[in-house]
Design a protein around this motif. Sequence first.
Motif, mmCIF file in Angstrom:
data_model
loop_
_atom_site.group_PDB
_atom_site.id
_atom_site.type_symbol
_atom_site.label_atom_id
_atom_site.label_comp_id
_atom_site.label_asym_id
_atom_site.label_seq_id
_atom_site.Cartn_x
_atom_site.Cartn_y
_atom_site.Cartn_z
ATOM 1 N N ASP A 182 26.899 -71.457 -72.182
ATOM 2 C CA ASP A 182 27.000 -70.475 -73.267
ATOM 3 C C ASP A 182 25.920 -70.673 -74.324
ATOM 4 N N GLY A 183 24.676 -70.701 -73.876
ATOM 5 C CA GLY A 183 23.532 -70.862 -74.761
ATOM 6 C C GLY A 183 22.345 -71.366 -73.964
ATOM 7 N N THR A 184 21.148 -71.171 -74.501
ATOM 8 C CA THR A 184 19.942 -71.643 -73.809
ATOM 9 C C THR A 184 19.273 -72.781 -74.573
ATOM 10 N N THR A 185 19.792 -73.112 -75.739
ATOM 11 C CA THR A 185 19.314 -74.257 -76.515
ATOM 12 C C THR A 185 20.528 -75.084 -76.931
ATOM 13 N N GLN A 186 20.308 -76.335 -77.224
ATOM 14 C CA GLN A 186 21.408 -77.203 -77.644
ATOM 15 C C GLN A 186 22.080 -76.669 -78.905
ATOM 16 N N ASP A 187 21.295 -76.109 -79.805
ATOM 17 C CA ASP A 187 21.843 -75.607 -81.069
ATOM 18 C C ASP A 187 22.844 -74.484 -80.841
ATOM 19 N N SER A 188 22.467 -73.477 -80.080
ATOM 20 C CA SER A 188 23.380 -72.350 -79.844
ATOM 21 C C SER A 188 24.525 -72.751 -78.920
ATOM 22 N N TYR A 189 24.216 -73.575 -77.922
ATOM 23 C CA TYR A 189 25.228 -74.010 -76.958
ATOM 24 C C TYR A 189 26.352 -74.795 -77.638
ATOM 25 N N SER A 190 25.976 -75.720 -78.500
ATOM 26 C CA SER A 190 26.967 -76.612 -79.104
ATOM 27 C C SER A 190 27.771 -75.971 -80.225
ATOM 28 N N LYS A 191 27.395 -74.776 -80.636
ATOM 29 C CA LYS A 191 28.200 -74.068 -81.643
ATOM 30 C C LYS A 191 29.573 -73.713 -81.076
ATOM 31 N N TYR A 192 29.634 -73.509 -79.767
ATOM 32 C CA TYR A 192 30.921 -73.229 -79.120
ATOM 33 C C TYR A 192 31.364 -74.404 -78.248
ATOM 34 N N GLU A 219 27.819 -69.493 -59.434
ATOM 35 C CA GLU A 219 27.782 -68.457 -60.464
ATOM 36 C C GLU A 219 27.639 -69.104 -61.837
ATOM 37 N N LEU A 220 26.614 -68.698 -62.562
ATOM 38 C CA LEU A 220 26.421 -69.140 -63.930
ATOM 39 C C LEU A 220 27.110 -68.139 -64.843
ATOM 40 N N GLN A 221 27.996 -68.621 -65.710
ATOM 41 C CA GLN A 221 28.774 -67.730 -66.574
ATOM 42 C C GLN A 221 28.388 -67.941 -68.037
ATOM 43 N N PHE A 222 28.011 -66.863 -68.669
ATOM 44 C CA PHE A 222 27.560 -66.889 -70.067
ATOM 45 C C PHE A 222 28.594 -66.151 -70.916
ATOM 46 N N LEU A 223 29.316 -66.903 -71.746
ATOM 47 C CA LEU A 223 30.301 -66.319 -72.655
ATOM 48 C C LEU A 223 29.548 -65.767 -73.857
ATOM 49 N N ALA A 269 34.467 -62.786 -74.875
ATOM 50 C CA ALA A 269 35.302 -63.886 -75.366
ATOM 51 C C ALA A 269 36.668 -63.387 -75.836
ATOM 52 N N GLN A 270 37.696 -64.177 -75.518
ATOM 53 C CA GLN A 270 39.018 -63.941 -76.081
ATOM 54 C C GLN A 270 39.091 -64.700 -77.406
ATOM 55 N N ILE A 271 39.331 -63.968 -78.491
ATOM 56 C CA ILE A 271 39.416 -64.556 -79.827
ATOM 57 C C ILE A 271 40.868 -64.480 -80.285
ATOM 58 N N TYR A 272 41.443 -65.607 -80.669
ATOM 59 C CA TYR A 272 42.859 -65.628 -81.022
ATOM 60 C C TYR A 272 43.151 -64.854 -82.297
ATOM 61 N N ASP A 273 42.480 -65.171 -83.373
ATOM 62 C CA ASP A 273 42.694 -64.459 -84.633
ATOM 63 C C ASP A 273 41.626 -63.384 -84.778
ATOM 64 N N PHE A 274 41.585 -62.460 -83.797
ATOM 65 C CA PHE A 274 40.482 -61.503 -83.746
ATOM 66 C C PHE A 274 40.496 -60.510 -84.902
ATOM 67 N N GLU A 275 41.666 -60.262 -85.509
ATOM 68 C CA GLU A 275 41.747 -59.292 -86.603
ATOM 69 C C GLU A 275 40.895 -59.714 -87.799
ATOM 70 N N ASN A 276 40.759 -61.004 -87.989
ATOM 71 C CA ASN A 276 40.022 -61.497 -89.152
ATOM 72 C C ASN A 276 38.743 -62.249 -88.790
ATOM 73 N N ASP A 277 38.392 -62.283 -87.514
ATOM 74 C CA ASP A 277 37.248 -63.086 -87.087
ATOM 75 C C ASP A 277 35.925 -62.403 -87.387
#
Length: 331
Positions: free
Chosen positions: A152-162, A193-197, A226-234
């Motif tokens: 879920d990212g192509t750099t460590q910075d973006s990948y590690s955010k999730y 299969e490579l999966q990108f969220l 992505a499934q977001i749990y508190d999606f109303e306020n996210d």
Amino acid sequence: MNLRIFIIFVKKLSFWKLINYLKVLFSYFISIVINVVWRSGFPFSMSVEPNNTCNLKCPECPVGLGVLKRKKGSINEELYHEIIDQSAKYLLNLFLYFQGEPFLNKNIFRLIEYADRKKIFVTTSTNGHFLSTDNCLKILNSGIDKLIISLDGTTQDSYSKYRINGNIDVVLEGIRNLVSIRKEKKSLKPYIELQFLVLKTNEHQIHEVKRLAKSLKVDKLSFKSAQIYDFENDNQFIPENPKYSRYKKSNEKWILKNKIKNRCWRLWNSVVITWDGNILPCCFDKDAEYSFGNIRDSDVKSICKNDSFKMFANKLLTIRKEIDICKNCSE
């Protein structure tokens, strides 16, 4: 369908599996038309949970957050064999994952091998941190048909955010290991299969990940919403590009994009079984709050047609929007 996956899949088909598929399909459509629960045949798709533990701390995962209400554990092999023995005649697909990282189960390769010997198409999904050279050889020898690897990212910075606590270099090295060893062994399997969220934090890298997937020589790159749990306020993870979002803005709040209809094909064609044997309606029931029964007390086929199933299915066909696990579903 990719030729590689088509060949692998067709080799495991049988007359009884096809007949069972038609039975399930027919009973689903009849149930919708007459609005009465009727389930014929056996679920032809099944998810079995090897374990519900993980090495990462992903912020929209109940395991990663540490909020999963169920007891932690790994499936007993005897219980697993019982599940597979009851289901092998009918199963088109076995997904060896639910919650957690499957490769943390020390017996994962034996679980795969057992289902493969029963001529079941086996898929598992991993965060990619356990694809050492040794494990990649074991993966090939296990007979697994398809492996989904999350990136879920192509750099460590973006990948590690999730993928918190994750290391993108370890994942990339693991993918290269697997592709290289599969080529060396001249094996069709596993289909990779490579999966990108797609998230707000990485959607700017969609073109980059396409180039990366091509250079890695995987069989497929898929984009998942992505499934977001508190999606109303996210506003942290929901992507701005509506193509990759399950949600849309309405009166300054996020709402589910798709209308919740009083039907669900997934409830008829598949079943989810936790590591300790509870049979659930689908993968959205992460805390096993709607268990139809336990495999230790009855057989899979009986549980999938019992009164608990009928009560749940009847509610789904009439007032699905009142079932909490359906409120965040993309089905």
